[in-house]
Design a protein around this motif. Structure first.
Motif, PDB file in Angstrom:
ATOM      1  N   LEU A 160      58.694  83.711  16.048  1.00 34.85           N
ATOM      2  CA  LEU A 160      57.273  83.710  15.583  1.00 34.85           C
ATOM      3  C   LEU A 160      57.010  82.263  14.860  1.00 34.85           C
ATOM      4  O   LEU A 160      55.959  81.983  14.533  1.00 34.85           O
ATOM      5  N   ALA A 161      58.333  81.384  14.778  1.00 36.20           N
ATOM      6  CA  ALA A 161      58.075  80.104  14.149  1.00 36.20           C
ATOM      7  C   ALA A 161      56.945  79.215  14.701  1.00 36.20           C
ATOM      8  O   ALA A 161      56.202  78.149  13.791  1.00 36.20           O
ATOM      9  N   ALA A 162      56.715  79.395  15.899  1.00 41.07           N
ATOM     10  CA  ALA A 162      55.816  78.369  16.460  1.00 41.07           C
ATOM     11  C   ALA A 162      54.221  78.950  16.405  1.00 41.07           C
ATOM     12  O   ALA A 162      53.413  78.082  16.978  1.00 41.07           O
ATOM     13  N   LEU A 163      54.234  79.824  15.817  1.00 42.04           N
ATOM     14  CA  LEU A 163      52.606  80.349  15.515  1.00 42.04           C
ATOM     15  C   LEU A 163      52.034  79.646  14.233  1.00 42.04           C
ATOM     16  O   LEU A 163      52.676  79.048  13.401  1.00 42.04           O
ATOM     17  N   SER A 164      50.809  79.945  14.094  1.00 42.84           N
ATOM     18  CA  SER A 164      50.102  79.553  13.039  1.00 42.84           C
ATOM     19  C   SER A 164      50.700  80.226  11.821  1.00 42.84           C
ATOM     20  O   SER A 164      51.305  81.178  12.188  1.00 42.84           O
ATOM     21  N   PRO A 165      50.674  79.564  10.654  1.00 36.03           N
ATOM     22  CA  PRO A 165      51.171  80.514   9.430  1.00 36.03           C
ATOM     23  C   PRO A 165      50.414  81.862   9.199  1.00 36.03           C
ATOM     24  O   PRO A 165      51.288  82.833   8.865  1.00 36.03           O
ATOM     25  N   GLU A 166      49.210  81.825   9.607  1.00 35.65           N
ATOM     26  CA  GLU A 166      48.592  83.139   9.165  1.00 35.65           C
ATOM     27  C   GLU A 166      49.197  84.120  10.243  1.00 35.65           C
ATOM     28  O   GLU A 166      49.585  85.340   9.889  1.00 35.65           O
ATOM     29  N   LEU A 167      49.264  83.741  11.547  1.00 40.05           N
ATOM     30  CA  LEU A 167      49.547  84.890  12.440  1.00 40.05           C
ATOM     31  C   LEU A 167      51.314  85.145  12.073  1.00 40.05           C
ATOM     32  O   LEU A 167      51.639  86.412  12.337  1.00 40.05           O
ATOM     33  N   GLU A 168      52.021  84.231  11.867  1.00 32.40           N
ATOM     34  CA  GLU A 168      53.426  84.327  11.579  1.00 32.40           C
ATOM     35  C   GLU A 168      53.475  85.198  10.567  1.00 32.40           C
ATOM     36  O   GLU A 168      54.448  86.411  10.569  1.00 32.40           O
ATOM     37  N   LYS A 169      52.679  85.243   9.630  1.00 31.13           N
ATOM     38  CA  LYS A 169      52.839  86.326   8.388  1.00 31.13           C
ATOM     39  C   LYS A 169      52.337  87.536   8.787  1.00 31.13           C
ATOM     40  O   LYS A 169      53.020  88.561   8.431  1.00 31.13           O
ATOM     41  N   PRO A 191      50.103  78.644  21.411  1.00 30.51           N
ATOM     42  CA  PRO A 191      50.604  77.647  21.954  1.00 30.51           C
ATOM     43  C   PRO A 191      51.454  77.643  23.060  1.00 30.51           C
ATOM     44  O   PRO A 191      52.184  78.827  23.239  1.00 30.51           O
ATOM     45  N   ASP A 192      51.179  76.793  23.866  1.00 33.59           N
ATOM     46  CA  ASP A 192      52.051  76.623  25.050  1.00 33.59           C
ATOM     47  C   ASP A 192      53.656  76.903  25.005  1.00 33.59           C
ATOM     48  O   ASP A 192      54.113  77.439  25.965  1.00 33.59           O
ATOM     49  N   GLU A 193      54.193  76.493  23.953  1.00 35.10           N
ATOM     50  CA  GLU A 193      55.423  76.371  23.644  1.00 35.10           C
ATOM     51  C   GLU A 193      56.205  78.252  23.731  1.00 35.10           C
ATOM     52  O   GLU A 193      56.921  78.607  24.279  1.00 35.10           O
ATOM     53  N   LEU A 194      55.039  79.175  23.342  1.00 34.75           N
ATOM     54  CA  LEU A 194      55.528  80.517  23.461  1.00 34.75           C
ATOM     55  C   LEU A 194      55.084  81.183  24.624  1.00 34.75           C
ATOM     56  O   LEU A 194      55.726  81.961  25.338  1.00 34.75           O
ATOM     57  N   THR A 195      53.703  80.727  25.233  1.00 31.78           N
ATOM     58  CA  THR A 195      53.309  81.318  26.497  1.00 31.78           C
ATOM     59  C   THR A 195      53.589  80.680  27.781  1.00 31.78           C
ATOM     60  O   THR A 195      53.591  81.402  29.049  1.00 31.78           O
ATOM     61  N   LYS A 196      54.500  79.534  27.596  1.00 32.90           N
ATOM     62  CA  LYS A 196      54.665  78.784  28.857  1.00 32.90           C
ATOM     63  C   LYS A 196      53.534  78.768  29.785  1.00 32.90           C
ATOM     64  O   LYS A 196      53.609  78.833  31.179  1.00 32.90           O
ATOM     65  N   LYS A 197      52.403  78.491  29.312  1.00 30.35           N
ATOM     66  CA  LYS A 197      50.957  78.305  30.185  1.00 30.35           C
ATOM     67  C   LYS A 197      50.770  79.657  30.987  1.00 30.35           C
ATOM     68  O   LYS A 197      50.037  79.383  31.814  1.00 30.35           O
TER      69      LYS A 197
END
Lengths: 295, 295, 295, 295
Positions: free
Chosen positions: A19-28, A108-114
């Protein structure tokens, strides 16, 4: 049907990593294991283990009934492997107008791989359950027990079973004229008949909406709808109730198939039994009387 | 069908331990859980859980379609316990000339314990899928559902099923004359008939190559081939697609066996139904007309 | 039937986390993985995996026979998901007067989320096993094998099987006139007949108590009672014995269903075989004698 | 059939904890996960998951063929829950005179809780496999597939199957007159017939020894013996071979039951097929000739 892994400590570790690649809000937000998005992941893994959602089949949606805004609805996306789904892959809409608040395509693309996510084709069916029954969650599986029952009873438009203890896990629902709502008044009793409507499948899942809504209307006592040659939709007041109902129904469908194959009627005709007993009693009475006459 | 273990943290730890004996290059390569060699290990464990590759049966190969060189093909070795396979036990060949780039026999004895690895007997079959269909992965299992279907339909050279929702998980493939290639144009529709050719088994697995290639040629719509009294070969554009197709097909084979046993036809003859409805309509029309005459 | 997870280290971590909200006394008590409350949790997870307690069905109770006060009885609550149960959710009563010592409703809201726990409806049935048989634990499941056997033999009031090796896992119990108690004298032998009484189901679980007690009285050799269209109750000297008996009985019920479907008698009539052999012998003897006469 | 847990890191932790009460020598010995005593634990957990050793049924023994003294034989004790067995619970004997070197009854009470261990009743049967066949391990299960096959073919003294790919997982064994030993010369071929003798059960497991030895002698090609209404014994050159043979045989027994139920012969009569083809050919030839005459 494997119980959920008890290793909460490990899950947290792996989760925080991904989850680290998410926004802090979503991560929380997703750090809470009881968040609807996390529960969808957990239940999809369980359903996969049960052979209910293999091959990307099936779907699930949870309304956040215990959260600050009970109008928020989380929906698993279409066409992905259900057992590998992640909390950030959900679509989020707000009732009653089904406003789209968040899509996994914003992640972020990092997670979804587009990957381009599509909302589940079940969405209008899930929404019907929320709007017509105030459901807290709706589960859709391709359970082979569900499919087989609709094939064994190909000419019937409903499935019925009675006098099995497991029936008591399901709710007794009645239509309240004053509130114009279907309400849970108790659990079904052992001798009650559980009835689940069967609707015909359509080439496109969203086209099931009309007949599903009609079935929900015509069967106020039902908390599930079977779809012929396809699977089942089950809903409940909360995600846990929906899970319990789905488990109990699948247990009953599995048992019903075994009973059918063994030639055992699914509905026990108690009235017949009583009448037969009465006939027997009468005959016995006659015999006694005749004996007395003879005597 | 147990979902993959979520304990990513722990897997990494155990992995780094067992990989320490490798060269730094290989150690780094296999540190990526999505590396084809690691995915082969993960999927073999899943297939073992499904009773598809017990007793060293079955096999799998992945082409690195998303890596820098999509001509690299990883192949699990022959005769080893599939659920205990390690990433360094794969054979690595390069297409199109199948040049052998790496074998597990080059790995330090510390890891291999001097075991002499042999390439899978399925290798020429996997290669056929890569060359004739541009596949990204090919899965071979000894699934009992696959074997039973070929036994129940012992005189048929193909398996067919229609009008089951799960069919939609499989691709609609058509032969493109311009490109001379079989291309995926959509998913199968609910009312489409899924057709899988059945070829006869041979004493030596590599001797299946000719008939498999013939089946691939004759059935451009197929993404799998059943082998009588043996099992199934399934391929897809990527490893995940191959996994999904394999799961969906096994679901359909399992259901088909149940339907066969219950006397339910696997292919729904819609045309018959329509014609019968028309006959009924005509009769009704006649009746109405006659009534009118009478009136 | 998945073996218990070996990850004791991880279990402890997750446990200490969830128990921190308890009183220091309870936290310390539940730190012992062999505490009856923890064993109930572990076994409920195992039973869920076996499809024995899905949909909140079934129940379990353990008497602390190896603890300082063997009169303490822990009972899982009613209507909760058995695979997610926590050690602090148990009811605790003391025999012989069933004094309620502790309820999960006394636990901090932080853990219970204000859920109002109800004692299991099985409680009087569990108590019957403790009082009439000195049981150390009692297991109640909705096993489909149990339900199916009661349906296949709908007109019989007992289930019988003989000449299967697994029978030897069950105890040979005899009524001791001196102690007025049923005592375990040995294990059943291979050629012994295992007999389990079948009682009729009632709408309310607690109403089973009378017929369960009657069955326990009438079948001194039984360590289980089947409930028609409902499930099974199994007890043993300790929790582990109850678990073993329950596993062995379910194995035998599953096998019995397969034997029934294949037309194989569940009880091997050895006497018949011997008598038939004797008849054959006699006939042979006659034939020999007649031959001799002829000669 | 769940694959072994990959969490080696965690296993080590839990193991070192539970082994701390042992002598330093034993603690060090059991720290090796590939030690026979640890492999017995791992395989018993796997067999439990397969429903092969539930209710304390079944057993396993490993000879330390790869260790410094290949005459050492580890044997799981009798009557304990197989999925919870610990490495220090094994009996250790030395061949050829079966000298008892170590028993779990020598282990500190802290670990055994004063439980008095008994050697497995299978011990003389395991020893027969070691002495007569140089086996490296012997597995005994109560597999329902094994029991059902002996019931379905109640009047036969052997089980046979041919023309199924999985047969190739089993060894081709021949009696070597020079060495007076049964030796593995290859794997079975697809068209070979796998033959497993069936012996009659006896009230006491040790009394099976004579008939098991006779079966081993009479069936030099067999690597397993079925015991009617009881289960199966399987052995192999090493523990892994025994595991693979056992898995492959159970797969074949499961498939054989399905084939039997579907009316499909277990052994394919190839000769008949060839003869029929020849008759067809002759008839065709006749027809052609007659046509020519007519022409």
């Amino acid at each position: 049907m494997p119980a959920p892994c008890n290793c909460k400590h490990v899950d947290k570790v792996s989760q925080s990593t991904s989850l680290a690649a998410l926004s802090p809000e979503l991560e929380k937000e997703f750090a809470n294991p009881l968040h609807p998005a996390n529960l969808i992941c957990e239940l999809c893994r369980l359903f996969y283990d049960n052979n209910w959602v293999t091959g990307t089949g099936g779907g699930i949606s949870i309304r956040d009934v215990e959260g600050p805004n009970p109008n928020l609805v989380y929906i698993a996306p279409s066409g992905v492997q259900k057992e590998r789904i992640q909390p950030w892959e959900m679509f989020l809409v707000e009732l009653p107008d089904e406003k789209l608040l968040r899509t996994p395509n914003d992640i972020p693309d990092e997670l979804t791989k587009k990957y381009k996510y599509k909302p589940s084709a079940c969405t209008p069916l899930f929404m019907s359950c929320y709007k017509m029954r105030d459901a807290g969650a709706c589960i859709h599986t391709h359970s082979q027990n569900a499919v087989m029952i609709t094939l064994l009873f190909e000419n019937q438009s409903q499935f019925e079973i009675s006098h099995i203890e497991q029936i008591k896990a399901l709710p007794k629902l009645v239509y309240n004229k004053e509130s114009s709502k279907v309400e849970k008044v108790a659990s079904l009793e052992y001798y009650d008949t559980l009835t689940i409507p069967i609707i015909e499948n359509t080439p496109h899942e969203e086209d099931l909406t009309d007949s599903l809504q009609e079935a929900i209307k015509n069967f106020p006592g039902a908390s599930a709808v079977l779809v012929r040659r396809h699977g089942i939709y089950v809903w409940g007041e909360t995600v846990w109730k929906a899970k319990i109902y789905n488990e109990a129904i699948d247990y009953l469908l599995e048992l019903a198939i075994k009973m059918y194959q063994a030639g055992i009627p699914l509905v026990k005709k108690v009235q017949d039994t009583i009448e037969q007993s009465e006939i027997c009693c009468n005959k016995l009475q006659d015999t006694i009387e005749q004996s007395e006459i003879v005597l």
